[in-house]
Every structure is written in structure tokens, then in C-alpha cells.
Enzyme design. Structure first.
Site, PDB file in Angstrom:
ATOM      1  CB  THR A 153      -1.397  43.975  10.345  1.00 20.40           C
ATOM      2  OG1 THR A 153      -2.970  44.333  10.427  1.00 20.40           O
ATOM      3  CG2 THR A 153      -1.707  43.491   8.785  1.00 20.40           C
ATOM      4  N   GLY A 168      -3.199  49.193  10.162  1.00 19.64           N
ATOM      5  CA  GLY A 168      -4.795  49.698   9.747  1.00 19.64           C
ATOM      6  C   GLY A 168      -4.969  50.623   9.129  1.00 19.64           C
ATOM      7  CB  SER A 214      -7.280  48.788   6.438  1.00 18.67           C
ATOM      8  OG  SER A 214      -8.146  49.769   6.653  1.00 18.67           O
ATOM      9  CG  LEU A 227      -2.782  38.040  16.081  1.00 21.45           C
ATOM     10  CD1 LEU A 227      -2.158  37.655  17.226  1.00 21.45           C
ATOM     11  CD2 LEU A 227      -4.359  36.838  16.372  1.00 21.45           C
TER      12      LEU A 227
END
Length: 600
Positions: free
Chosen positions: A402, A495, A474, A421
Site C-alpha cells: 500500500t 497491511g 486497515s 493494490l
């Protein structure tokens, strides 16, 4: 104080444990190596406006827009599209994410806050058991690699919505830097060139063609141009609907269905951005404006801070000391337990956010925290009388790419954006002839309630796969104010570690007085309820690691067995307003060598 009570006091118990650790430390530390600390550098300073991101060309794209008269939203849109070109690991137009906006009320207008949810959606053909075999077990890799892992992308819709509703320039102006970078190319650093050699790209012919020249891998110093992506971005600049109903949409569907995926033209045409109200909480005189569901990040952040609000952390020790880490971990443990049980798509599930964010609930949790010992996750009992019973029908089992950027403009408008993604380079597949990678966001659903996803997070029934639903995330873009004035803009990738990274950055600045650069560079630690362990970066102080182990924690050092791995995660891109001078101070995370902060 009676002798028995004195011996059992937190200070004495911690002193006894520390003495045992010191005798152990010399021998144990000799068996572990700790990387040197990151270089000490000051925050970047600017008077008027600031942009900070993981890639220097993307930062420059945002700064260019600000200097042309665009506001923070225009700059954020420019950075978002530019990262799709220069940071394909996570920057994207084939994924989705969140944008948190605070408009400062210029020209007498009231302050506005908006949370744009352009998270990917499950295709209409998605089913709850689509990643299970005939025996009901999760098929490894099916939700993470290839075309069946792809959710309906939302990034283009989100960035276009932001620009049209809250920007000042035109979409074409905001897209111009990205189109130029794609058409003319940009120079690759060693780290960027090495990343393009990913095996996740090699196994997909179109990805290997676009990003690896069919096997002639890019090297440091070479120019990486993307003509297909430049054409796609130009089409979006002319008519953004093309991505969802026109030729671009047709190309996406053809690619996905050819590979066995589920997305249809109807799925793309039906995609809508959600303009949601942010969550708002308070911590030690600061207002915390943060992410609502389908982000789990905001409420877990607020619940953690509510628990910690009852402690004077600096009195316990320095930043990243054992005493502070212990209490912060115990707050994380409890908040992540609630995440596992209750959170999902707010459009389809009734979520107990008010109860989770209740300070009285936090106080009840706090009563069960031992001042020096861990509370094993399998022994936790949720305080009664606050939350409804958790959903039933699953059993917990014991057992990240991310990107984040931040912008502040000269009017004091602020944007914190996290988009993704999901995995590094998403599902690995590139839309044929269009030049962009597609996500593997379907893994963020519960492939099977009670099992872990790729980030080892336990997923409950509220996050089960269903047509049109948005998976739990998250991602935690956050903006902090004090006395009604902008104070801090922050967020991170990583994550399941995103929430704890944001929390630690905030605590380091608010409680411990670190500047934004020090906070961005501080070694990270994480606990997510299950697995029941503290994860730390390799740079985390080994003495503190051993103190935590002596207290009863299991501590896992990131990639400890791999001497070549730096053992890091996340990426803090922070902007702070100096409360005395009004000067903007930015911290770019030095874990990534090719990013930067820049302002004027």
C-alpha cells in the site's frame, strides 16, 4: 507501604525483571545482529505548502500543482495519478483506497471534513465460498494471485470525485504530470529497478512485457517509460467515464474474463464513490479525525488511544522503552480483538462503533491490564455491558503493499491518502494494452470466516465475501487538530501493521515529543491480538526485546533469519504544523530511499 505491597509494586516487579534481563542480555545479544540506526536528519521545512510521498517524482508532481494555484486536493489527485506511474508496487489506477480531506474554511466558510471511500468492491458474481475447495478449505493463492483475486477498482472514480468536488483546477491539469512521467519516463534508482524484477510480474506475460521488457530487466539509471499507460491516462483526462463504461472498461473486462476472473461491464458501470463522515475522537487535548469503516483502522486507533489515555506514558520511560511498549501493546491487543469480531462493510452490516469508541468501555478494558505482565490473548474477556455478543459461526485459529502520502496547502487545507493494490504489484496481472496493474483486494475479505488472510488477520462473518460488498481494510489516513487548528497529517501502508504504525507515530509526537522525522524513522512494533506475539523491526532495541521476553511476551523480530533483509515495514509520510510559528514540518520515512518531502 507494607513490605509485601512494596515488593509487588509495578516499579519493583519491573526492576526485578530488568535485573534478570541484564544478566541474560550480553550472551543473547551476541547471537543477534541489529542494523545501525537510520541517519539523523531534520524535518523538511516550508512556509506555505508541503507534499510528502514515497517517490520523489510523485512529490514533485504534487508540488507543481500547488505552485500552479491548485489546492491540497488537486495536489493529492496529481500525486495519486503520478504514483500509478512511478510506484507500480502500490500506486495505482487498478486498485482502490481512501482519501481523508480537511478543508480549512477559507473565505469565511465552515471547516469541512470528508472521507472518500473508493475501496474496491466484490463483483456481482462473487460468492462466499469462491476460494474454497470441495472440502470447504481455503485454496492457497486463489484470493491473492491471478484474475479471480481482482475486485472492481475504485481509484480512478475516487480521484476524479475528489477533484471535481473539492479541487480548484481541472482534471486535465492535475493529470498532466502523471501523463508526462508515463510518456517520457523516469530514471530508476537501484531499489526501484530491482523491484521491477518481481516474480509476481514475471508469471504474467503482459506484466513481463510492460515492466520487464520480456526478460531484459531494467537496471539502475535507466529510463522507464510506459506509453500504454500514458495513453490510458490521457483518455481519463479527456473523459474519466471511459474507465468505467468505455474502451478502457472493455479492456479491463476482456483481460479479467480471459484469465478466469469475474468482473463485468455492469460491475464497472455500477461503481460509486462513498463520501462518508470521518470518525472523530480525542486524545490528551487533540482532536483525532480518522477513517470510518470499511476501514477498521480509525476505530481501532481510537479505541487504542482511549485505553492509553489513562496513562502518563512519558513518566514510565522513554519512547520505545519496555514500560511504554508493554502498555501500548496491551491496548493494541484488545482493540484488535474487537476488530476481529465486529467489523465489516458499513453499508451491509450494523457495526457497534459508538460502543467501541466509548471512553467508559476503554476504562473497563484498562482495569484488566497488568502494569508489568502481558495478558495472553486466549485469556481475554471483553468487559460486559458495552458491546453486543459477537457474531457466531466461526472459530478463531492461531496461526503488505500500500502507499501513503500527505499534503497541506497554503490555505491550511490538508489531505491524507492511503491507497493500494493490496499485495505488492497486486494480483500480478496487467490490463492488456492499457499499461496498469490490477489488484488482489478480494483477499481482504474473509475467504473463510475464522481463517487468516495474507496479513495473518483473523476475519469474522461481518467481512464475508458478498456481491457488491467492500472488504474490510486497515488503511488509516488520519488528520489531527488542536484548538481547531491543523496539527498533524499522517498515515502508513503495511497491511495489518498500518494501524499500529499510525498509533506509534502519533504517540511518539504527542506524548514523547519526537519531531516528525524522528517519529517516521523510529523502529516499529506491532501486536494484532492473534497471533499472540509482538512483532518488531530489526532496528528495535535488543535490550528492550529481551526485557519484553522476560516479562512474558513472545517477540518476533522481522526477517531475523535473513541477514540481508532490513527487517522493516510501513512508510510514514508525515506533516506537522509548528504550533508556535505555523511553519510546516515534514518527515519522509528513510526506509524508502527514493521518496521525499518538498514544499515552498
Amino acid at each position: 507501604m507494607p513490605v509485601a505491597q512494596l515488593v509487588d509494586s509495578p516499579a519493583v516487579r519491573r526492576l526485578i525483571a530488568s535485573a534478570a534481563v541484564l544478566s541474560l542480555y550480553a550472551s543473547v545479544s551476541a547471537q543477534m545482529t541489529q542494523p545501525p540506526p537510520l541517519p539523523v536528519v531534520p524535518p523538511v521545512k516550508a512556509k506555505h505548502a508541503m507534499v510528502v510521498s514515497i517517490q520523489h517524482d510523485a512529490t514533485d508532481a504534487g508540488l507543481e500543482i500547488l505552485q500552479k494555484g491548485g489546492n491540497a486536493v488537486d495536489a493529492a489527485v496529481a500525486v495519486g495519478f503520478a504514483l500509478a506511474v512511478v510506484y507500480p508496487q502500490a500506486g495505482n489506477i487498478g486498485g482502490g483506497g481512501f482519501m481523508l480531506i480537511r478543508l480549512n474554511g477559507e473565505k469565511g466558510k465552515a471547516v469541512e471534513t470528508h472521507f472518500l471511500d473508493y475501496r474496491e468492491r466484490a463483483p456481482q458474481a462473487a460468492t462466499a465460498d469462491m476460494y474454497l475447495d470441495k472440502q470447504g478449505n481455503v485454496v492457497p493463492g486463489l484470493s491473492t494471485s491471478g484474475y479471480k483475486a481482482i475486485g472492481v477498482p475504485g481509484t480512478v472514480a475516487g480521484l476524479v470525485y475528489a477533484q471535481s468536488h473539492y479541487g480548484k483546477l481541472s482534471l486535465a491539469e492535475d493529470l498532466a504530470p502523471a501523463i508526462r512521467l508515463a510518456a517520457n519516463g523516469y530514471e530508476l534508482s537501484e531499489e526501484e529497478a530491482r523491484a521491477l524484477g518481481s516474480k509476481n510480474l514475471t508469471k504474467f506475460p503482459e506484466s513481463a512485457r510492460v515492466f520487464q521488457r520480456g526478460g531484459d530487466l531494467y537496471k539502475e539509471g535507466q529510463i522507464f517509460a510506459q506509453p500504454d499507460l500514458a495513453k490510458t491516462l490521457t483518455r481519463i483526462a479527456v473523459d474519466p467515464k471511459d474507465f468505467y463504461t468505455g474502451q478502457i472498461a472493455q479492456g479491463i473486462v476482456k483481460t479479467v474474463q480471459k484469465g478466469g476472473g469475474l468482473i463485468t461491464m455492469a460491475d464497472l458501470a455500477d461503481y460509486k464513490v462513498k463520501d462518508r463522515a470521518p470518525l472523530v475522537g480525542h486524545y490528551k487535548g487533540y482532536e483525532i479525525i480518522t477513517s470510518p469503516p470499511p476501514s477498521s483502522g480509525g476505530i481501532v486507533l481510537l479505541e487504542s488511544l482511549n485505553i492509553l489515555s489513562g496513562y502518563d506514558l512519558p513518566k514510565l520511560g522513554a519512547d520505545r522503552s519496555e514500560a511504554q511498549t508493554h502498555l501500548i501493546v496491551e491496548a493494541f491487543r484488545r482493540a484488535y480483538m474487537d476488530r476481529a469480531d465486529y467489523l465489516g462493510d458499513p453499508d451491509y452490516t450494523d457495526l457497534p462503533l459508538k460502543q467501541m469508541g466509548d471512553p467508559a468501555y476503554a476504562a473497563a478494558w484498562r482495569k484488566g491490564i497488568d502494569p508489568v505482565k502481558p495478558s495472553p490473548s486466549d485469556t481475554l474477556k471483553r468487559p460486559e455491558g458495552f458491546l453486543p455478543p459477537p457474531p457466531v459461526g466461526f472459530t478463531r485459529k492461531e496461526p503488505m503493499e500500500t502507499t501513503q502520502y500527505s499534503v497541506v496547502d497554503k490555505q491550511g487545507n490538508a489531505v491524507s491518502t492511503t491507497y493500494t493494490l493490496n499485495g505488492t504489484f497486486g494480483c500480478g496481472a496487467t490490463a492488456e494494452g492499457l499499461g496498469f496493474l490490477l489488484n488482489n483486494e478480494m483477499d481482504d475479505f474473509a475467504s473463510k470466516p475464522g481463517t487468516m488472510n495474507m496479513f495473518h488477520l483473523i476475519q469474522g462473518p461481518a467481512n464475508a465475501i458478498a456481491p457488491g460488498h467492500r472488504p474490510l481494510s486497515s488503511m488509516t489516513p488520519t488528520i489531527v487538530t488542536k484548538d481547531g487548528k491543523l496539527s498533524l497529517v499522517l498515515g502508513s501502508p503495511g497491511g495489518s501493521t498500518i494501524i499500529t504504525t499510525v498509533a506509534n507515530d502519533l504517540l511518539s509526537i504527542v506524548d514523547n515529543g519526537l519531531n516528525v522525522q524522528q517519529a517516521a524513522d523510529a523502529p516499529r512494533f506491532h501486536h494484532q491480538y492473534l497471533p499472540d506475539e509482538i512483532q518488531v523491526e530489526k532496528r528495535f532495541d535488543l535490550k528492550v526485546v529481551e526485557e519484553l521476553r522476560a516479562a512474558g511476551y513472545k517477540v518476533s523480530r522481522s526477517n531475523e533469519a535473513d541477514e540481508k533483509s532490513p527487517g522493516v515495514w510501513g512508510d510514514s509520510e508525515l506533516i506537522m504544523v509548528d504550533p508556535k510559528t505555523g511553519q510546516l514540518l515534514a518527515g519522509h520515512d528513510q526506509r524508502k530511499s527514493f521518496g521525499k518531502a518538498a514544499g515552498y
